[in-house]
Motif scaffolding. Structure first.
Motif, PDB file in Angstrom:
ATOM      1  N   CYS A  50       0.828  -1.222   0.000  1.00 45.61           N
ATOM      2  CA  CYS A  50       0.000   0.000   0.000  1.00 45.61           C
ATOM      3  C   CYS A  50       0.853   1.259   0.000  1.00 45.61           C
ATOM      4  O   CYS A  50       0.337   2.368  -0.191  1.00 45.61           O
ATOM      5  CB  CYS A  50      -0.902   0.017   1.229  1.00 45.61           C
ATOM      6  N   THR A  69     -14.719  -9.113  -3.182  1.00 39.22           N
ATOM      7  CA  THR A  69     -14.159  -8.983  -1.818  1.00 39.22           C
ATOM      8  C   THR A  69     -13.234 -10.141  -1.450  1.00 39.22           C
ATOM      9  O   THR A  69     -12.152  -9.937  -0.906  1.00 39.22           O
ATOM     10  CB  THR A  69     -15.307  -8.915  -0.789  1.00 39.22           C
ATOM     11  N   PHE A  82      -4.565  -8.911  -1.111  1.00 44.10           N
ATOM     12  CA  PHE A  82      -3.961  -7.941  -0.189  1.00 44.10           C
ATOM     13  C   PHE A  82      -3.178  -8.658   0.914  1.00 44.10           C
ATOM     14  O   PHE A  82      -2.147  -8.170   1.360  1.00 44.10           O
ATOM     15  CB  PHE A  82      -5.031  -7.022   0.425  1.00 44.10           C
ATOM     16  N   PHE A 103      -5.820  -7.809   6.543  1.00 49.10           N
ATOM     17  CA  PHE A 103      -5.492  -6.494   7.121  1.00 49.10           C
ATOM     18  C   PHE A 103      -6.503  -5.987   8.147  1.00 49.10           C
ATOM     19  O   PHE A 103      -6.095  -5.426   9.168  1.00 49.10           O
ATOM     20  CB  PHE A 103      -5.188  -5.473   6.031  1.00 49.10           C
ATOM     21  N   PHE A 110      -5.062  -4.741  11.831  1.00 49.57           N
ATOM     22  CA  PHE A 110      -5.289  -3.404  12.402  1.00 49.57           C
ATOM     23  C   PHE A 110      -6.249  -3.469  13.593  1.00 49.57           C
ATOM     24  O   PHE A 110      -6.174  -2.627  14.494  1.00 49.57           O
ATOM     25  CB  PHE A 110      -5.746  -2.419  11.318  1.00 49.57           C
ATOM     26  N   LEU A 136     -16.055   7.398  -1.347  1.00 47.89           N
ATOM     27  CA  LEU A 136     -17.233   7.337  -0.465  1.00 47.89           C
ATOM     28  C   LEU A 136     -17.622   8.760  -0.042  1.00 47.89           C
ATOM     29  O   LEU A 136     -17.135   9.262   0.972  1.00 47.89           O
ATOM     30  CB  LEU A 136     -16.937   6.481   0.773  1.00 47.89           C
ATOM     31  N   LEU A 155     -17.439  -1.668   9.792  1.00 47.12           N
ATOM     32  CA  LEU A 155     -17.347  -1.338   8.357  1.00 47.12           C
ATOM     33  C   LEU A 155     -16.859   0.093   8.135  1.00 47.12           C
ATOM     34  O   LEU A 155     -15.946   0.327   7.338  1.00 47.12           O
ATOM     35  CB  LEU A 155     -18.721  -1.528   7.688  1.00 47.12           C
ATOM     36  N   PHE A 156     -17.423   1.048   8.873  1.00 44.01           N
ATOM     37  CA  PHE A 156     -17.063   2.444   8.624  1.00 44.01           C
ATOM     38  C   PHE A 156     -15.738   2.856   9.265  1.00 44.01           C
ATOM     39  O   PHE A 156     -15.320   3.993   9.130  1.00 44.01           O
ATOM     40  CB  PHE A 156     -18.198   3.379   9.080  1.00 44.01           C
ATOM     41  N   CYS A 188     -11.127   1.519   5.327  1.00 41.68           N
ATOM     42  CA  CYS A 188     -11.121   2.095   3.987  1.00 41.68           C
ATOM     43  C   CYS A 188     -11.776   1.083   3.049  1.00 41.68           C
ATOM     44  O   CYS A 188     -11.804  -0.112   3.354  1.00 41.68           O
ATOM     45  CB  CYS A 188      -9.701   2.409   3.527  1.00 41.68           C
ATOM     46  N   PRO A 189     -12.310   1.545   1.918  1.00 45.14           N
ATOM     47  CA  PRO A 189     -12.894   0.584   0.968  1.00 45.14           C
ATOM     48  C   PRO A 189     -11.834   0.021   0.017  1.00 45.14           C
ATOM     49  O   PRO A 189     -10.703   0.504  -0.019  1.00 45.14           O
ATOM     50  CB  PRO A 189     -13.880   1.466   0.184  1.00 45.14           C
ATOM     51  N   PHE A 190     -12.193  -0.978  -0.753  1.00 44.55           N
ATOM     52  CA  PHE A 190     -11.394  -1.383  -1.912  1.00 44.55           C
ATOM     53  C   PHE A 190     -11.715  -0.386  -3.020  1.00 44.55           C
ATOM     54  O   PHE A 190     -12.898  -0.146  -3.290  1.00 44.55           O
ATOM     55  CB  PHE A 190     -11.790  -2.787  -2.387  1.00 44.55           C
ATOM     56  N   CYS A 242      -5.717   3.753   6.626  1.00 48.29           N
ATOM     57  CA  CYS A 242      -6.415   2.595   6.042  1.00 48.29           C
ATOM     58  C   CYS A 242      -7.514   2.107   6.982  1.00 48.29           C
ATOM     59  O   CYS A 242      -8.525   1.553   6.532  1.00 48.29           O
ATOM     60  CB  CYS A 242      -5.435   1.488   5.705  1.00 48.29           C
ATOM     61  N   PHE A 243      -7.308   2.297   8.277  1.00 46.25           N
ATOM     62  CA  PHE A 243      -8.327   2.030   9.297  1.00 46.25           C
ATOM     63  C   PHE A 243      -8.245   3.184  10.285  1.00 46.25           C
ATOM     64  O   PHE A 243      -7.182   3.805  10.410  1.00 46.25           O
ATOM     65  CB  PHE A 243      -8.059   0.673   9.991  1.00 46.25           C
ATOM     66  N   LYS A 246      -9.855   6.556   3.966  1.00 42.85           N
ATOM     67  CA  LYS A 246     -11.174   6.175   4.496  1.00 42.85           C
ATOM     68  C   LYS A 246     -12.319   6.632   3.587  1.00 42.85           C
ATOM     69  O   LYS A 246     -13.231   5.876   3.310  1.00 42.85           O
ATOM     70  CB  LYS A 246     -11.301   6.771   5.914  1.00 42.85           C
ATOM     71  N   ALA A 276       1.569  -2.393   4.002  1.00 43.03           N
ATOM     72  CA  ALA A 276       1.116  -3.402   4.974  1.00 43.03           C
ATOM     73  C   ALA A 276       0.816  -2.729   6.317  1.00 43.03           C
ATOM     74  O   ALA A 276       0.167  -1.695   6.354  1.00 43.03           O
ATOM     75  CB  ALA A 276       2.148  -4.518   5.089  1.00 43.03           C
TER      76      ALA A 276
HETATM   77  C1  LIG Z   1     -14.546  -3.523   5.014  1.00 38.19           C
HETATM   78  C2  LIG Z   1     -14.673  -4.434   3.816  1.00 38.19           C
HETATM   79  C3  LIG Z   1     -14.424  -5.899   4.235  1.00 38.19           C
HETATM   80  C4  LIG Z   1     -16.084  -4.309   3.251  1.00 38.19           C
HETATM   81  O1  LIG Z   1     -16.164  -5.098   2.099  1.00 38.19           O
HETATM   82  P1  LIG Z   1     -17.570  -5.724   1.625  1.00 38.19           P
HETATM   83  O2  LIG Z   1     -18.248  -6.359   2.794  1.00 38.19           O
HETATM   84  O3  LIG Z   1     -17.286  -6.582   0.450  1.00 38.19           O
HETATM   85  O4  LIG Z   1     -18.394  -4.491   1.209  1.00 38.19           O
HETATM   86  P2  LIG Z   1     -19.203  -4.382  -0.136  1.00 38.19           P
HETATM   87  O5  LIG Z   1     -18.249  -4.020  -1.225  1.00 38.19           O
HETATM   88  O6  LIG Z   1     -20.082  -5.588  -0.318  1.00 38.19           O
HETATM   89  O7  LIG Z   1     -20.096  -3.118   0.154  1.00 38.19           O
HETATM   90  C5  LIG Z   1     -21.242  -3.182   0.995  1.00 38.19           C
HETATM   91  C6  LIG Z   1     -21.682  -1.743   1.228  1.00 38.19           C
HETATM   92  O8  LIG Z   1     -20.772  -1.089   2.132  1.00 38.19           O
HETATM   93  C7  LIG Z   1     -20.136   0.010   1.484  1.00 38.19           C
HETATM   94  N1  LIG Z   1     -18.724  -0.072   1.837  1.00 38.19           N
HETATM   95  C8  LIG Z   1     -17.857  -1.010   1.429  1.00 38.19           C
HETATM   96  N2  LIG Z   1     -16.675  -0.800   2.047  1.00 38.19           N
HETATM   97  C9  LIG Z   1     -16.848   0.278   2.830  1.00 38.19           C
HETATM   98  C10 LIG Z   1     -16.013   0.954   3.711  1.00 38.19           C
HETATM   99  N3  LIG Z   1     -14.780   0.545   3.897  1.00 38.19           N
HETATM  100  N4  LIG Z   1     -16.486   2.055   4.371  1.00 38.19           N
HETATM  101  C11 LIG Z   1     -17.755   2.449   4.182  1.00 38.19           C
HETATM  102  N5  LIG Z   1     -18.626   1.823   3.348  1.00 38.19           N
HETATM  103  C12 LIG Z   1     -18.155   0.753   2.691  1.00 38.19           C
HETATM  104  C13 LIG Z   1     -20.356  -0.186   0.012  1.00 38.19           C
HETATM  105  O9  LIG Z   1     -20.389   1.069  -0.678  1.00 38.19           O
HETATM  106  C14 LIG Z   1     -21.688  -0.872  -0.019  1.00 38.19           C
HETATM  107  O10 LIG Z   1     -22.716   0.094   0.172  1.00 38.19           O
HETATM  108  P3  LIG Z   1     -24.077   0.007  -0.663  1.00 38.19           P
HETATM  109  O11 LIG Z   1     -24.681  -1.326  -0.265  1.00 38.19           O
HETATM  110  O12 LIG Z   1     -24.840   1.192  -0.177  1.00 38.19           O
HETATM  111  O13 LIG Z   1     -23.652   0.052  -2.089  1.00 38.19           O
HETATM  112  C15 LIG Z   1     -13.645  -4.058   2.725  1.00 38.19           C
HETATM  113  O14 LIG Z   1     -13.956  -2.760   2.252  1.00 38.19           O
HETATM  114  C16 LIG Z   1     -12.225  -4.078   3.280  1.00 38.19           C
HETATM  115  O15 LIG Z   1     -11.643  -5.134   3.523  1.00 38.19           O
HETATM  116  N6  LIG Z   1     -11.599  -2.912   3.459  1.00 38.19           N
HETATM  117  C17 LIG Z   1     -10.199  -2.830   3.867  1.00 38.19           C
HETATM  118  C18 LIG Z   1      -9.294  -2.872   2.663  1.00 38.19           C
HETATM  119  C19 LIG Z   1      -7.832  -3.085   3.053  1.00 38.19           C
HETATM  120  O16 LIG Z   1      -7.499  -3.910   3.856  1.00 38.19           O
HETATM  121  N7  LIG Z   1      -6.937  -2.311   2.442  1.00 38.19           N
HETATM  122  C20 LIG Z   1      -5.540  -2.398   2.715  1.00 38.19           C
HETATM  123  C21 LIG Z   1      -5.250  -1.667   3.957  1.00 38.19           C
HETATM  124  S1  LIG Z   1      -3.597  -1.862   4.534  1.00 38.19           S
END
Ligand SMILES: CC(C)(COP(=O)(O)OP(=O)(O)OC[C@H]1O[C@@H](n2cnc3c(N)ncnc32)[C@H](O)[C@@H]1OP(=O)(O)O)[C@@H](O)C(=O)NCCC(=O)NCCS
Length: 384
Positions: A83, A118, A125, A141, A145, A182, A203-204, A207-209, A284-285, A328, A371
């Motif tokens: 990252c 996902t 990742f 990840f 975190f 977002l 979830l919030f 960070c998203p993908f 990232c978180f 985020k 990472a």
């Molecule tokens: C948190 C996480 C698991 C969610 O993935 P998911 O369950 O597949 O989520 P989805 O893609 O199915 O999205 C579901 C809903 O949540 C929302 N959403 C997804 N990720 C989000 C996030 N991180 N923050 C806020 N909203 C999020 C989507 O927009 C979607 O909303 P909608 O239904 O209104 O369209 C994934 O975003 C994640 O692993 N994030 C961390 C990425 C990471 O590790 N990066 C490297 C860092 S070192």
């Protein structure tokens, strides 16, 4: 050493993009070239940051980019540092311009992964962790975190609601960023009620993908002056490393590589953390932003969370942290993120940040790691 400047910047929107990886890299790079007011032939080399080109069936992106720009004879180099690839790539490009090898080059970061879903993206990742000790044991990840967040809650006077406040702040900033992934206003209650991903992170808190590409034009001061237009000077550059796996670290509420990189960058720039007007940090978180602001020495250890509670890191407060919305809210296309942070600093220091402008800002900092902070780079920029 030559003085090094950023002369132009360009970025795609971050989010779920339908164009291919080579196309978005070209779009961002062409936008940066146009923004700099130069022609493709002025670009002598390219540094590309990308982690999972294989996910969109294109690695060795540099020659493809150069061919698309009409300058196929120019050299390029791809760099992977998880990252943190964008900032590491920027650092290598910086060193090459400072050393006089090139007077002008493009640094482009890109990632295209959302089409893999996902499960696959989480698996890909996890290859960036220390796979022997972490990934293959089933820790991705969010889990790593979450361990840091749990340790922070235990060691310091912090609550899950405090972490939630980081997400609320960054979403408030991201709403003002037309390129953010977002763009949604959220409350502490929304964060607390969102699905648990890896306790205590919800979830919030994550960070998203994202897909996306960001590019900047880096050049010598002489080149910048000769070509007119706004530019920003790079005044500090630092790198650091930490043990790859969390289990190899003495403490997990601090990231040693951030401290090493930041101290080197401050020393080189001849400034102290108090001189920084705003910072784009690796959130990232939500826990990561709190730890970052302590390791960057904006706040004492354990006091980053108090700063959040007292609203001292929001836009135009004591220090504006992540005015772009951060990973985020703006999003985290991992190879692009570090370069995208420089795009934000360039936009802020040249008066193009619109509603999210940090008032009277002169000095901006970027902090991006790979990472859980195994690799890190910090850069400091000053308006001219
Ligand atoms: C948190 C996480 C698991 C969610 O993935 P998911 O369950 O597949 O989520 P989805 O893609 O199915 O999205 C579901 C809903 O949540 C929302 N959403 C997804 N990720 C989000 C996030 N991180 N923050 C806020 N909203 C999020 C989507 O927009 C979607 O909303 P909608 O239904 O209104 O369209 C994934 O975003 C994640 O692993 N994030 C961390 C990425 C990471 O590790 N990066 C490297 C860092 S070192």
């Amino acid at each position: 050493m030559e003085k090094v400047c950023v002369l132009g910047a360009g970025s795609t929107r971050y989010g779920n993009l339908s164009d291919g990886i080579a196309d978005i890299t070209t779009q961002a790079s062409a936008a940066a070239i146009e923004d700099a007011g130069i022609a493709p032939k002025d670009v002598k080399a390219a540094y590309i940051s990308n982690v999972f080109g294989v996910a969109d069936k294109q690695v060795h992106l540099g020659p493809v980019l150069m061919s698309n720009l009409g300058i196929p004879d120019r050299p390029s180099l791809s760099i992977e540092s998880a990252c943190g690839s964008g900032s590491v790539s920027f650092r290598e490009a910086y060193a090459n311009v400072a050393a006089g090898f090139y007077d002008c080059l493009v640094v482009s970061g890109v990632e295209k992964v959302t089409h893999t879903g996902t499960e696959w993206t989480t698996t890909y990742f996890a290859y960036c962790s220390d796979y022997f000790y972490e990934g293959q044991m089933g820790v991705s990840f969010p889990g790593l975190f979450a361990s840091m967040a749990r340790a922070y809650l235990t060691e310091f006077d912090a609550t899950e609601e405090d972490f939630a406040q980081v997400a609320v702040k960054n979403h408030n900033n991201g709403i003002l960023n037309p390129k953010a992934h977002l763009r949604k206003k959220i409350t502490v209650d929304d964060v607390m009620r969102s699905a648990v991903i890896a306790s205590p992170l919800k979830l919030f808190d994550c960070c998203p993908f994202s897909d996306g590409a960001s590019s900047v034009i880096l050049c010598t001061e002489k080149f910048a002056k000769d070509h007119g237009g706004d530019y920003v000077e790079v005044i500090g550059s630092g790198r650091g490393g930490s043990p790859a796996a969390l289990q190899g670290r003495e403490h997990i509420t601090t990231i040693p590589s951030t401290r090493t990189a930041a101290d080197a960058a401050y020393r080189m720039a001849g400034i102290t953390p108090k001189d920084v007007d705003f910072a784009e940090v690796h959130d990232c978180f939500t826990i990561a932003e709190v730890v970052d602001t302590e390791d960057l020495r904006f706040f004492e250890k354990g006091e980053g969370i108090q700063a959040v509670r007292e609203d001292r890191t929001s836009l135009n407060s004591d220090i504006s942290v992540n005015p772009s919305g951060g990973l985020k809210s703006k999003g985290h296309p991992i190879g692009a993120t570090g370069v995208g942070q420089v795009v934000e600093v360039f936009d802020q220091l040249t008066g193009r940040a619109g509603e999210r402008t940090v008032k009277d800002a002169k000095i901006g900092l970027t902090h991006n790691f790979g990472a859980t902070g195994a690799s890190c780079a910090v850069h400091i920029f000053q308006s001219v």
